[in-house]
Motif scaffolding. Structure first.
Motif, PDB file in Angstrom:
ATOM      1  N   ILE A 193       0.578  -0.988  -0.388  1.00 60.09           N
ATOM      2  CA  ILE A 193      -0.113   0.093  -0.219  1.00 60.09           C
ATOM      3  C   ILE A 193       0.401   1.104  -0.004  1.00 60.09           C
ATOM      4  O   ILE A 193       0.762   2.036  -0.852  1.00 60.09           O
ATOM      5  CB  ILE A 193      -0.590   0.053   1.498  1.00 60.09           C
ATOM      6  N   ILE A 194       2.172   1.156   0.970  1.00 64.50           N
ATOM      7  CA  ILE A 194       2.269   2.684   0.739  1.00 64.50           C
ATOM      8  C   ILE A 194       4.154   2.413  -0.877  1.00 64.50           C
ATOM      9  O   ILE A 194       3.063   3.838  -1.049  1.00 64.50           O
ATOM     10  CB  ILE A 194       3.527   2.682   2.069  1.00 64.50           C
ATOM     11  N   ILE A 195       3.491   1.596  -1.061  1.00 64.44           N
ATOM     12  CA  ILE A 195       4.562   1.569  -2.496  1.00 64.44           C
ATOM     13  C   ILE A 195       3.765   2.059  -3.231  1.00 64.44           C
ATOM     14  O   ILE A 195       3.973   3.482  -4.198  1.00 64.44           O
ATOM     15  CB  ILE A 195       4.868   0.463  -3.073  1.00 64.44           C
ATOM     16  N   SER A 196       3.121   1.470  -3.002  1.00 62.32           N
ATOM     17  CA  SER A 196       1.304   1.809  -4.643  1.00 62.32           C
ATOM     18  C   SER A 196       1.787   3.112  -4.083  1.00 62.32           C
ATOM     19  O   SER A 196       1.432   4.628  -5.322  1.00 62.32           O
ATOM     20  CB  SER A 196       0.141   1.146  -4.316  1.00 62.32           C
ATOM     21  N   ILE A 197       0.819   3.414  -3.171  1.00 58.68           N
ATOM     22  CA  ILE A 197       1.063   5.051  -2.884  1.00 58.68           C
ATOM     23  C   ILE A 197       1.926   6.035  -3.349  1.00 58.68           C
ATOM     24  O   ILE A 197       1.779   7.084  -3.869  1.00 58.68           O
ATOM     25  CB  ILE A 197       0.743   5.989  -1.222  1.00 58.68           C
ATOM     26  N   LEU A 198       2.882   6.527  -2.911  1.00 61.14           N
ATOM     27  CA  LEU A 198       4.420   6.867  -3.731  1.00 61.14           C
ATOM     28  C   LEU A 198       4.545   6.826  -5.039  1.00 61.14           C
ATOM     29  O   LEU A 198       4.620   7.867  -5.404  1.00 61.14           O
ATOM     30  CB  LEU A 198       5.648   5.974  -2.569  1.00 61.14           C
ATOM     31  N   VAL A 199       3.967   5.109  -5.270  1.00 60.85           N
ATOM     32  CA  VAL A 199       3.887   5.715  -6.777  1.00 60.85           C
ATOM     33  C   VAL A 199       3.118   6.605  -7.729  1.00 60.85           C
ATOM     34  O   VAL A 199       3.772   6.931  -8.874  1.00 60.85           O
ATOM     35  CB  VAL A 199       4.175   4.435  -7.818  1.00 60.85           C
ATOM     36  N   LEU A 200       1.602   6.537  -6.909  1.00 58.77           N
ATOM     37  CA  LEU A 200       0.736   7.550  -7.876  1.00 58.77           C
ATOM     38  C   LEU A 200       1.089   9.082  -7.077  1.00 58.77           C
ATOM     39  O   LEU A 200       1.042   9.085  -8.552  1.00 58.77           O
ATOM     40  CB  LEU A 200      -0.781   6.359  -6.752  1.00 58.77           C
ATOM     41  N   ILE A 201       1.733   9.113  -6.494  1.00 66.61           N
ATOM     42  CA  ILE A 201       1.758  10.239  -6.166  1.00 66.61           C
ATOM     43  C   ILE A 201       3.359  11.247  -6.871  1.00 66.61           C
ATOM     44  O   ILE A 201       3.214  11.781  -7.497  1.00 66.61           O
ATOM     45  CB  ILE A 201       2.551  11.232  -4.150  1.00 66.61           C
ATOM     46  N   PHE A 202       4.504   9.793  -7.196  1.00 69.91           N
ATOM     47  CA  PHE A 202       5.317  10.054  -8.237  1.00 69.91           C
ATOM     48  C   PHE A 202       4.817  10.273  -9.538  1.00 69.91           C
ATOM     49  O   PHE A 202       5.496  10.910 -10.461  1.00 69.91           O
ATOM     50  CB  PHE A 202       6.361   9.404  -8.384  1.00 69.91           C
ATOM     51  N   LEU A 203       3.610   9.947 -10.121  1.00 71.82           N
ATOM     52  CA  LEU A 203       3.416   9.830 -11.683  1.00 71.82           C
ATOM     53  C   LEU A 203       2.302  11.317 -11.798  1.00 71.82           C
ATOM     54  O   LEU A 203       2.299  11.123 -12.704  1.00 71.82           O
ATOM     55  CB  LEU A 203       2.183   8.633 -11.147  1.00 71.82           C
ATOM     56  N   TYR A 204       1.851  11.298 -10.198  1.00 73.02           N
ATOM     57  CA  TYR A 204       0.974  13.098 -10.397  1.00 73.02           C
ATOM     58  C   TYR A 204       2.080  13.790 -10.865  1.00 73.02           C
ATOM     59  O   TYR A 204       1.380  15.038 -11.070  1.00 73.02           O
ATOM     60  CB  TYR A 204       0.069  12.622  -9.205  1.00 73.02           C
ATOM     61  N   ILE A 205       3.235  13.738  -9.485  1.00 74.79           N
ATOM     62  CA  ILE A 205       3.985  14.919  -9.555  1.00 74.79           C
ATOM     63  C   ILE A 205       4.932  15.465 -11.187  1.00 74.79           C
ATOM     64  O   ILE A 205       4.965  16.270 -11.468  1.00 74.79           O
ATOM     65  CB  ILE A 205       5.114  14.939  -8.659  1.00 74.79           C
ATOM     66  N   ILE A 206       4.744  13.999 -11.784  1.00 74.93           N
ATOM     67  CA  ILE A 206       5.847  14.658 -13.457  1.00 74.93           C
ATOM     68  C   ILE A 206       4.341  14.406 -13.721  1.00 74.93           C
ATOM     69  O   ILE A 206       4.623  14.190 -15.130  1.00 74.93           O
ATOM     70  CB  ILE A 206       6.432  12.951 -13.910  1.00 74.93           C
ATOM     71  N   ASP A 207       3.226  14.508 -13.996  1.00 76.30           N
ATOM     72  CA  ASP A 207       2.076  14.618 -14.756  1.00 76.30           C
ATOM     73  C   ASP A 207       1.638  13.531 -15.925  1.00 76.30           C
ATOM     74  O   ASP A 207       1.782  13.834 -16.879  1.00 76.30           O
ATOM     75  CB  ASP A 207       1.908  16.236 -15.172  1.00 76.30           C
ATOM     76  N   PHE A 208       2.282  12.457 -15.285  1.00 73.79           N
ATOM     77  CA  PHE A 208       1.799  11.341 -16.134  1.00 73.79           C
ATOM     78  C   PHE A 208       0.491  10.776 -16.710  1.00 73.79           C
ATOM     79  O   PHE A 208      -0.596  11.268 -16.057  1.00 73.79           O
ATOM     80  CB  PHE A 208       2.312  10.253 -15.550  1.00 73.79           C
TER      81      PHE A 208
END
Length: 99
Positions: free
Chosen positions: A76-91
């Motif tokens: 859960i923590i890894i998936s949340i961090l990946v989603l935050i990263f994708l949001y930051i890079i505007d994927f």
């Protein structure tokens, strides 16, 4: 040769057997020895020297069954961090869906 060895010979460190004046040795061990709280449960802490021994410890730890709740929490923590990263890079996730 005796003259040269005075300069090239490595000296040993001095060891002192210090015991405090009011120390009562009722307990086991040295009060000045630093031990961590969970060293007795760790397989990596100890006198395992050498790359082969460390590698064997890692393989043995990987074979052990861990806590299932910890695995779920980690996913859960890894998936949340990946989603935050994708949001930051505007994927843009629309490339995975056919329209």
């Amino acid at each position: 040769m005796g003259f040269i060895s005075k300069f090239t010979k490595l000296r040993r460190n001095r060891e002192f057997d210090y015991q405090p004046r009011y120390y009562k040795s009722d307990k086991e061990g040295n009060p000045f020895k630093i031990e961590y709280k969970f060293d007795q449960f760790r397989t990596t802490a100890g006198s395992n020297r050498g790359l082969k021994a460390k590698f064997n410890n890692v393989v043995a730890d990987a074979k052990k069954q861990g806590d299932r709740n910890m695995r779920v929490r980690m996913l859960i923590i890894i998936s949340i961090l990946v989603l935050i990263f994708l949001y930051i890079i505007d994927f843009d996730l629309s490339i995975f869906f056919s329209s």
